[in-house]
Enzyme design. Structure first.
Site, PDB file in Angstrom:
ATOM      1  N   ALA A 150       0.750  -1.373   0.154  1.00  0.00           N
ATOM      2  CA  ALA A 150       0.320  -0.105   0.058  1.00  0.00           C
ATOM      3  C   ALA A 150       0.441   1.343  -0.258  1.00  0.00           C
ATOM      4  O   ALA A 150       0.544   2.393  -0.544  1.00  0.00           O
ATOM      5  CB  ALA A 150      -0.372  -0.104   1.325  1.00  0.00           C
TER       6      ALA A 150
ATOM      7  N   GLU B  90      19.626 -14.610 -18.658  1.00  0.00           N
ATOM      8  CA  GLU B  90      18.170 -15.948 -18.869  1.00  0.00           C
ATOM      9  C   GLU B  90      17.158 -15.223 -18.454  1.00  0.00           C
ATOM     10  O   GLU B  90      16.641 -14.641 -17.184  1.00  0.00           O
ATOM     11  CB  GLU B  90      18.707 -16.846 -18.794  1.00  0.00           C
ATOM     12  CG  GLU B  90      17.954 -17.887 -19.277  1.00  0.00           C
ATOM     13  CD  GLU B  90      19.316 -18.257 -20.206  1.00  0.00           C
ATOM     14  OE1 GLU B  90      19.761 -17.846 -20.897  1.00  0.00           O
ATOM     15  OE2 GLU B  90      18.441 -19.797 -20.833  1.00  0.00           O
TER      16      GLU B  90
ATOM     17  N   CYS C 290     -17.301 -51.016 -20.530  1.00  0.00           N
ATOM     18  CA  CYS C 290     -15.893 -51.321 -19.761  1.00  0.00           C
ATOM     19  C   CYS C 290     -14.520 -52.855 -20.167  1.00  0.00           C
ATOM     20  O   CYS C 290     -15.487 -53.913 -20.416  1.00  0.00           O
ATOM     21  CB  CYS C 290     -16.255 -51.952 -18.584  1.00  0.00           C
ATOM     22  SG  CYS C 290     -15.402 -52.698 -17.292  1.00  0.00           S
TER      23      CYS C 290
ATOM     24  N   CYS D 218     -15.057 -56.081 -17.925  1.00  0.00           N
ATOM     25  CA  CYS D 218     -16.743 -56.877 -17.973  1.00  0.00           C
ATOM     26  C   CYS D 218     -17.087 -56.596 -18.843  1.00  0.00           C
ATOM     27  O   CYS D 218     -18.887 -56.707 -18.620  1.00  0.00           O
ATOM     28  CB  CYS D 218     -17.048 -56.284 -16.382  1.00  0.00           C
ATOM     29  SG  CYS D 218     -17.482 -54.537 -16.194  1.00  0.00           S
TER      30      CYS D 218
ATOM     31  N   CYS E 143     -17.517 -56.645 -11.313  1.00  0.00           N
ATOM     32  CA  CYS E 143     -16.310 -56.288 -12.898  1.00  0.00           C
ATOM     33  C   CYS E 143     -14.666 -56.774 -12.042  1.00  0.00           C
ATOM     34  O   CYS E 143     -15.081 -55.913 -10.345  1.00  0.00           O
ATOM     35  CB  CYS E 143     -16.363 -55.005 -12.913  1.00  0.00           C
ATOM     36  SG  CYS E 143     -14.642 -54.717 -13.799  1.00  0.00           S
TER      37      CYS E 143
HETATM   38  O1  I6G Z   1      23.528 -20.247 -21.971  1.00  0.00           O
HETATM   39  C1  I6G Z   1      24.061 -19.815 -21.029  1.00  0.00           C
HETATM   40  C2  I6G Z   1      23.681 -19.899 -20.384  1.00  0.00           C
HETATM   41  C3  I6G Z   1      24.300 -19.994 -18.654  1.00  0.00           C
HETATM   42  C4  I6G Z   1      25.439 -19.081 -21.212  1.00  0.00           C
HETATM   43  C5  I6G Z   1      25.742 -18.699 -19.664  1.00  0.00           C
HETATM   44  C6  I6G Z   1      25.257 -19.065 -18.804  1.00  0.00           C
HETATM   45  O2  I6G Z   1      26.015 -18.488 -17.256  1.00  0.00           O
HETATM   46  C7  I6G Z   1      25.779 -19.159 -16.250  1.00  0.00           C
HETATM   47  N1  I6G Z   1      26.684 -18.312 -19.987  1.00  0.00           N
HETATM   48  C8  I6G Z   1      27.972 -17.420 -21.385  1.00  0.00           C
HETATM   49  C9  I6G Z   1      29.203 -16.924 -21.275  1.00  0.00           C
HETATM   50  C10 I6G Z   1      27.391 -17.826 -22.422  1.00  0.00           C
HETATM   51  N2  I6G Z   1      25.669 -18.909 -22.675  1.00  0.00           N
HETATM   52  C11 I6G Z   1      27.856 -17.879 -23.518  1.00  0.00           C
END
Ligand code: I6G
Length: 678
Positions: free
Chosen positions: A32, A177, A412, A415, A436
């Protein structure tokens, strides 16, 4: 304070709160308060548009959908990682590196320091910060050229629009990622189904699909997150000389890195790390498909260099795939104790999730229809952890011309009785009841099972033989079996036969709760059986109870009450009960347990995995005795989940629902405290 200063201060404050909430997972203020400041900033910015700025926390979702994504050239290519598919390949990687780093060291006994981290199952993204402000986000694409997904990436709350640094570098490109946490994936798929849309096959596809939306408002509604793992371009910043210190630097300026990262010495420690993470894989809040080992020293990384398009100093050690393709050779339909028909996929054997899988679940008739899976199809089989493998999809391109849609049986398969579909339209049921063979066999298997009458030595195979040879017809016949009868069975030796007769006799002395559970009354599981036994204290009283009286009990609603009454009204059930009691099945009289008002009263527990110091049954009994409830499945109503060794998917679900999770030691402590306080 003038307007510009007020705006600056509010943005600073909100960035700080955001960072604690989304990156550190440690909120500083209640939602909040955050909302109040956010609205205050929004209002000031609306009243003074001259101060609007793209890095303001109010500017995450852009207003215009795109017509297409622009291409982005990565100045430093985004490489891929080489893979190790097993321990031997990982060891060979380490040997190669030691050889390259110390060619003169014949013994090659030294250990390399590695930075180790989980490999997230998401998609690689590059974030470009100029003077600390996020100016561009791009997908990896083919490594040279990706797509500009800046508008979409800006909506991910854990990605700072401005770095938390007083003196940010001129240029900092960060890579990592983007992924969808398991809990968010489950919620998203529920929503997709509710809206009549196709669910995503896995969190990776869901994350990729969400980032490829032209309308950033759609991406904003998707629960995405990001862990950063590498640095690309840098200008105006001296970087530390180890991978781990570089990650610490990213963390210090507000970027999120995986909390599981570690630094270890030597390949054995890398493998131990992989086993440890692999063992916890199901309870991590995100999907991973392996671990990554990186040489920690940047000097050593520079010596090692690159091979083709991958760094020589890093490797992804993959877990065995959890999804594989194979051919569906047949669909068999199994009949359960209550007549429910469950289709089972018979598969061409396939190695998936670390084991060879021959059969997989197809759930029910509706699932077969939804997948439109046909005999002869190439199907996708998923097996995660210890859970039953399931068919999750069909590879339509490989469908043979001869494949015809599957017709669920109308009779079934055991049976021949009619099959009816229940009200929900999901469960198909055989109407044969005890006529059954399959239902009779299942009900006998249930009767003799460990938590019911606990007849050791009367396993599934023996029950099937006994029914098939006509030696028993219902559970009442078990107590009429003679030693000589058993010897007639295939592969039943004298010793086993006499042991089994002993176990049958021993089981006659039971408890009312076990007996009730063993009868297999629909909807009456162990807990309800125990509640009925403790409340009514005799079988006669339960049989005589009105629906209203039954419904006075916790856990007993009109449906359960009706099932109990209908069960006892059946003449054949009464005959079986009489047979059992006449054969000597008995239980001690129950003194109504005094109400124990412990602090666990009414709390709902779920126990998953193996406990090392007490059996699950003992833990359950102790909890029930203190007034707690023990459920077999995790839901929002669960209060506490006790997680033992090798927990199943219940632990994942508990994590995704944010439930309290405790281990065996904590359970013992809770039991002790509650007992002491009664
Ligand atoms: O595709 C990847 C996943 C995880 C990576 C990676 C990674 O490090 C935890 N690190 C590099 C340097 C590269 N691909 C090229």
């Amino acid at each position: 304070m003038n307007i510009a200063e007020q705006i600056k201060q509010l943005r600073h404050q909100l960035r700080e709160y955001n960072h604690h909430y989304y990156v550190l997972d440690n909120p500083l203020v209640p939602d909040a308060e955050y909302d109040r400041l956010f609205r205050q900033l929004l209002k000031l910015e609306q009243e003074h548009p001259e101060y609007l700025s793209a890095d303001s926390p109010t500017q995450r979702v852009g207003d215009k959908p795109l017509s297409h994504f622009e291409s982005v050239r990565h100045e430093i290519p985004m490489l891929s990682l080489a893979n190790a598919m097993d321990n031997e390949e990982a060891r060979a990687f380490d040997r190669r590196l030691r050889q390259k780093l110390e060619p003169a060291d014949d013994s090659n006994q030294f250990n390399i320091e590695y930075n180790v981290e989980p490999k997230l199952d998401g998609l690689a993204i590059s974030l470009l910060y100029e003077e600390g402000v996020l100016v561009r986000a791009a997908t990896r694409g083919d490594g040279e050229t990706g797509e500009d997904v800046t508008q979409n990436v800006r909506t991910i709350d854990s990605i700072p629009l401005r770095l938390l640094s007083e003196k940010p570098p001129v240029i900092l490109e960060v890579r990592g990622e983007v992924f969808m946490p398991k809990s968010g994936f489950e919620q998203l798929n529920n929503l997709q189904l509710q809206q009549g849309k196709k669910p995503f096959a896995n969190p990776r596809n869901a994350a990729a699909g969400s980032l490829r939306q032209l309308d950033p408002a759609v991406t904003a509604s998707r629960p995405l997150d990001m862990f950063c793992y590498a640095i690309g371009r840098v200008e105006g910043l001296e970087l530390p000389m180890t991978q781990s210190d570089r990650l610490a630097l990213l963390k210090s300026i507000g970027l999120k890195v995986c909390p599981e990262i570690d630094v270890v010495l030597g390949i054995d420690a890398c493998l131990a790390y992989k086993d440890n993470i692999g063992g916890r894989r199901n309870s991590l809040p995100y999907e991973i498909d392996g671990v990554v080992y990186k040489v920690n020293s940047i000097t050593q990384q520079e010596i090692l260099g690159f091979v083709s398009r991958a760094p020589r100093w890093a490797i992804a050690h993959k877990f065995p795939a959890q999804e594989e393709m194979t051919v569906l050779e047949a669909i068999d339909v199994q009949v359960g104790r209550t007549g429910a028909l469950t289709p089972v996929a018979r598969l061409k054997p396939v190695f998936v999730g670390g084991v060879t899988v021959n059969n997989a679940s197809l759930h029910n008739a509706a699932e077969i229809k939804r997948l439109d899976v046909r005999v002869g199809d190439t199907v996708i089989v998923h097996r995660a952890g210890d859970v039953i493998p399931k068919v999750t999809g069909v590879v339509l391109e490989r469908r043979p011309q001869s494949a015809v849609p599957y017709d669920f049986p109308e009779n079934c398969p055991v049976c021949g009785s009619d099959v009816v579909i229940d009200e929900g339209g999901v469960i198909a049921r055989c109407c044969g009841g005890l006529f059954c063979d399959a239902q009779r066999k299942q009900s006998i298997k249930h009767f003799v099972s460990r938590n019911a009458m606990d007849i050791d030595g009367l396993g599934d195979k023996v029950v099937e033989l006994l029914v098939d040879t006509g030696l028993i017809h219902d559970v009442g016949d078990i107590y009429r079996l003679q030693y000589d009868d058993l010897l007639k069975l295939d592969r039943m030796a004298e010793k086993s036969a006499s042991k089994l007769i002993g176990a049958i006799n021993h089981s006659k002395e039971t408890t009312l709760a076990r007996f009730l559970y063993a009868l297999g009354i629909p909807q009456v599981g162990e807990t309800t059986a125990r509640i009925l036994a403790n409340h009514f204290t005799s079988l006669d009283a339960i049989q005589a109870a009105s629906s209203e009286e039954l419904q006075l009990l916790e856990d007993v609603g009109p449906v359960v009450a009706n099932d109990v009454q209908v069960f006892f009204r059946q003449t054949h059930n009464q005959e079986v009960i009489d047979k059992l009691i006449n054969a000597g099945v008995h239980w001690p009289a129950i003194e109504r347990a005094p109400e124990q008002h412990s602090e666990l009263q009414g709390k709902v527990f779920v126990i998953t995995g193996t406990l090392s110091e007490m059996s699950r049954n003992d833990a359950k009994s102790a909890l029930l005795a203190l007034g707690a409830k023990v459920s077999g499945s995790v839901s929002a109503k669960t209060d506490i989940v006790v997680v033992g060794e090798n927990p199943g998917s219940k632990a994942d679900k508990a994590t995704s629902l944010g439930l309290e999770i405790i281990d065996e030691a904590q359970l013992k402590q809770i039991l002790k405290l509650a007992t002491d306080n009664v």
